[in-house]
Design a protein around this motif. Sequence first.
Motif, PDB file in Angstrom:
ATOM      1  N   VAL A  65      69.682  54.212  35.503  1.00 59.81           N
ATOM      2  CA  VAL A  65      70.875  54.875  36.023  1.00 59.81           C
ATOM      3  C   VAL A  65      71.858  53.822  36.491  1.00 59.81           C
ATOM      4  CG1 VAL A  65      69.665  57.006  36.632  1.00 59.81           C
ATOM      5  CG2 VAL A  65      69.820  55.179  38.314  1.00 59.81           C
ATOM      6  N   VAL A  66      73.121  54.190  36.507  1.00 57.98           N
ATOM      7  CA  VAL A  66      74.189  53.256  36.878  1.00 57.98           C
ATOM      8  C   VAL A  66      75.177  53.986  37.790  1.00 57.98           C
ATOM      9  CG1 VAL A  66      75.544  53.759  34.780  1.00 57.98           C
ATOM     10  CG2 VAL A  66      75.831  51.576  35.927  1.00 57.98           C
ATOM     11  N   ASN A  67      75.794  53.238  38.708  1.00 59.70           N
ATOM     12  CA  ASN A  67      76.780  53.849  39.604  1.00 59.70           C
ATOM     13  C   ASN A  67      78.181  53.320  39.279  1.00 59.70           C
ATOM     14  OD1 ASN A  67      77.035  51.313  40.838  1.00 59.70           O
ATOM     15  ND2 ASN A  67      75.851  51.882  42.631  1.00 59.70           N
ATOM     16  N   GLU A  68      79.167  53.724  40.080  1.00 51.40           N
ATOM     17  CA  GLU A  68      80.563  53.334  39.825  1.00 51.40           C
ATOM     18  C   GLU A  68      80.779  51.829  39.943  1.00 51.40           C
ATOM     19  OE1 GLU A  68      83.127  55.576  42.371  1.00 51.40           O
ATOM     20  OE2 GLU A  68      82.679  57.467  41.368  1.00 51.40           O
ATOM     21  N   GLU A  69      79.928  51.145  40.669  1.00 58.85           N
ATOM     22  CA  GLU A  69      80.029  49.692  40.823  1.00 58.85           C
ATOM     23  C   GLU A  69      79.281  48.958  39.705  1.00 58.85           C
ATOM     24  OE1 GLU A  69      81.638  47.625  42.836  1.00 58.85           O
ATOM     25  OE2 GLU A  69      82.569  49.111  44.117  1.00 58.85           O
ATOM     26  N   GLU A  70      78.802  49.712  38.715  1.00 56.25           N
ATOM     27  CA  GLU A  70      78.047  49.191  37.579  1.00 56.25           C
ATOM     28  C   GLU A  70      76.728  48.543  38.006  1.00 56.25           C
ATOM     29  OE1 GLU A  70      80.560  46.799  35.056  1.00 56.25           O
ATOM     30  OE2 GLU A  70      81.714  48.539  34.426  1.00 56.25           O
ATOM     31  N   GLN A  71      76.199  49.005  39.142  1.00 58.17           N
ATOM     32  CA  GLN A  71      74.876  48.573  39.563  1.00 58.17           C
ATOM     33  C   GLN A  71      73.855  49.462  38.857  1.00 58.17           C
ATOM     34  OE1 GLN A  71      75.992  49.196  43.693  1.00 58.17           O
ATOM     35  NE2 GLN A  71      75.520  47.045  44.104  1.00 58.17           N
ATOM     36  N   HIS A  72      72.750  48.885  38.461  1.00 54.98           N
ATOM     37  CA  HIS A  72      71.718  49.602  37.723  1.00 54.98           C
ATOM     38  C   HIS A  72      70.475  49.783  38.573  1.00 54.98           C
ATOM     39  CE1 HIS A  72      74.400  48.340  34.557  1.00 54.98           C
ATOM     40  NE2 HIS A  72      73.717  49.060  33.677  1.00 54.98           N
ATOM     41  N   ALA A  73      69.741  50.854  38.287  1.00 50.36           N
ATOM     42  CA  ALA A  73      68.489  51.134  38.994  1.00 50.36           C
ATOM     43  C   ALA A  73      67.585  51.952  38.077  1.00 50.36           C
ATOM     44  CB  ALA A  73      68.765  51.907  40.281  1.00 50.36           C
ATOM     45  N   LEU A  74      66.311  51.999  38.428  1.00 49.75           N
ATOM     46  CA  LEU A  74      65.356  52.842  37.720  1.00 49.75           C
ATOM     47  C   LEU A  74      65.141  54.109  38.525  1.00 49.75           C
ATOM     48  CD1 LEU A  74      62.593  50.296  36.661  1.00 49.75           C
ATOM     49  CD2 LEU A  74      64.804  50.745  35.614  1.00 49.75           C
ATOM     50  N   TRP A  75      65.003  55.217  37.810  1.00 52.81           N
ATOM     51  CA  TRP A  75      64.802  56.497  38.456  1.00 52.81           C
ATOM     52  C   TRP A  75      63.802  57.284  37.616  1.00 52.81           C
ATOM     53  CZ3 TRP A  75      66.268  57.371  43.175  1.00 52.81           C
ATOM     54  CH2 TRP A  75      66.242  58.670  43.689  1.00 52.81           C
ATOM     55  N   LEU A  97      66.702  64.366  38.322  1.00 46.44           N
ATOM     56  CA  LEU A  97      68.127  64.066  38.303  1.00 46.44           C
ATOM     57  C   LEU A  97      68.412  62.888  39.220  1.00 46.44           C
ATOM     58  CD1 LEU A  97      69.719  67.627  38.507  1.00 46.44           C
ATOM     59  CD2 LEU A  97      69.697  66.088  36.547  1.00 46.44           C
ATOM     60  N   PRO A  98      69.281  61.984  38.797  1.00 49.03           N
ATOM     61  CA  PRO A  98      69.627  60.860  39.669  1.00 49.03           C
ATOM     62  C   PRO A  98      70.370  61.354  40.913  1.00 49.03           C
ATOM     63  CG  PRO A  98      70.556  60.567  37.458  1.00 49.03           C
ATOM     64  CD  PRO A  98      69.952  61.919  37.516  1.00 49.03           C
ATOM     65  N   PRO A  99      70.361  60.557  41.970  1.00 46.29           N
ATOM     66  CA  PRO A  99      71.088  60.949  43.176  1.00 46.29           C
ATOM     67  C   PRO A  99      72.593  60.969  42.921  1.00 46.29           C
ATOM     68  CG  PRO A  99      70.168  58.742  43.415  1.00 46.29           C
ATOM     69  CD  PRO A  99      69.682  59.275  42.113  1.00 46.29           C
ATOM     70  N   GLN A 100      73.308  61.613  43.799  1.00 49.20           N
ATOM     71  CA  GLN A 100      74.758  61.701  43.685  1.00 49.20           C
ATOM     72  C   GLN A 100      75.358  60.301  43.603  1.00 49.20           C
ATOM     73  OE1 GLN A 100      76.557  64.139  46.651  1.00 49.20           O
ATOM     74  NE2 GLN A 100      78.619  63.811  45.877  1.00 49.20           N
ATOM     75  N   GLY A 101      76.304  60.129  42.700  1.00 47.70           N
ATOM     76  CA  GLY A 101      76.958  58.841  42.524  1.00 47.70           C
ATOM     77  C   GLY A 101      76.317  57.976  41.449  1.00 47.70           C
ATOM     78  N   TRP A 102      75.214  58.433  40.895  1.00 53.49           N
ATOM     79  CA  TRP A 102      74.516  57.705  39.839  1.00 53.49           C
ATOM     80  C   TRP A 102      74.471  58.581  38.595  1.00 53.49           C
ATOM     81  CZ3 TRP A 102      72.507  52.761  40.544  1.00 53.49           C
ATOM     82  CH2 TRP A 102      72.547  52.280  41.852  1.00 53.49           C
ATOM     83  N   ARG A 103      74.495  57.943  37.422  1.00 55.29           N
ATOM     84  CA  ARG A 103      74.415  58.679  36.157  1.00 55.29           C
ATOM     85  C   ARG A 103      73.477  57.929  35.214  1.00 55.29           C
ATOM     86  NH1 ARG A 103      78.548  55.359  36.040  1.00 55.29           N
ATOM     87  NH2 ARG A 103      79.168  54.307  34.131  1.00 55.29           N
ATOM     88  N   PRO A 104      72.807  58.656  34.332  1.00 58.00           N
ATOM     89  CA  PRO A 104      71.944  57.983  33.360  1.00 58.00           C
ATOM     90  C   PRO A 104      72.772  57.107  32.421  1.00 58.00           C
ATOM     91  CG  PRO A 104      71.480  60.340  33.430  1.00 58.00           C
ATOM     92  CD  PRO A 104      72.735  60.106  34.225  1.00 58.00           C
ATOM     93  N   ASP A 105      72.230  55.959  32.042  1.00 55.01           N
ATOM     94  CA  ASP A 105      72.941  55.112  31.082  1.00 55.01           C
ATOM     95  C   ASP A 105      72.456  55.371  29.659  1.00 55.01           C
ATOM     96  OD1 ASP A 105      70.633  53.547  30.529  1.00 55.01           O
ATOM     97  OD2 ASP A 105      71.752  51.675  30.649  1.00 55.01           O
ATOM     98  N   GLY A 106      71.464  56.259  29.503  1.00 55.93           N
ATOM     99  CA  GLY A 106      70.988  56.633  28.176  1.00 55.93           C
ATOM    100  C   GLY A 106      69.685  55.970  27.767  1.00 55.93           C
ATOM    101  N   PHE A 107      69.153  55.089  28.604  1.00 55.73           N
ATOM    102  CA  PHE A 107      67.907  54.407  28.262  1.00 55.73           C
ATOM    103  C   PHE A 107      66.789  54.938  29.147  1.00 55.73           C
ATOM    104  CE2 PHE A 107      64.650  51.198  28.311  1.00 55.73           C
ATOM    105  CZ  PHE A 107      64.633  50.744  27.005  1.00 55.73           C
TER     106      PHE A 107
END
Length: 68
Positions: free
Chosen positions: A10-20, A25-35
Amino acid sequence: MNASIRYQVVVNEEEQHALWPAETLPPQGWRPDGFSGTEDECVAHVDEVWPDIRPLSLRRRLAEREQR
């Protein structure tokens, strides 16, 4: 590490990445990057696509300073 657990990157508006967890569903402010994949696969993907781990806003500020 449990290889049977699936994750998504998942990635946020600051282009920081994390595993979820992939089934959650990712937390608010994060979206899946497709991987998605195992933890090791997701970490390898993040290492490949996010070489500069500074937040986007910081990278932009530093780039503006360099252009002056």
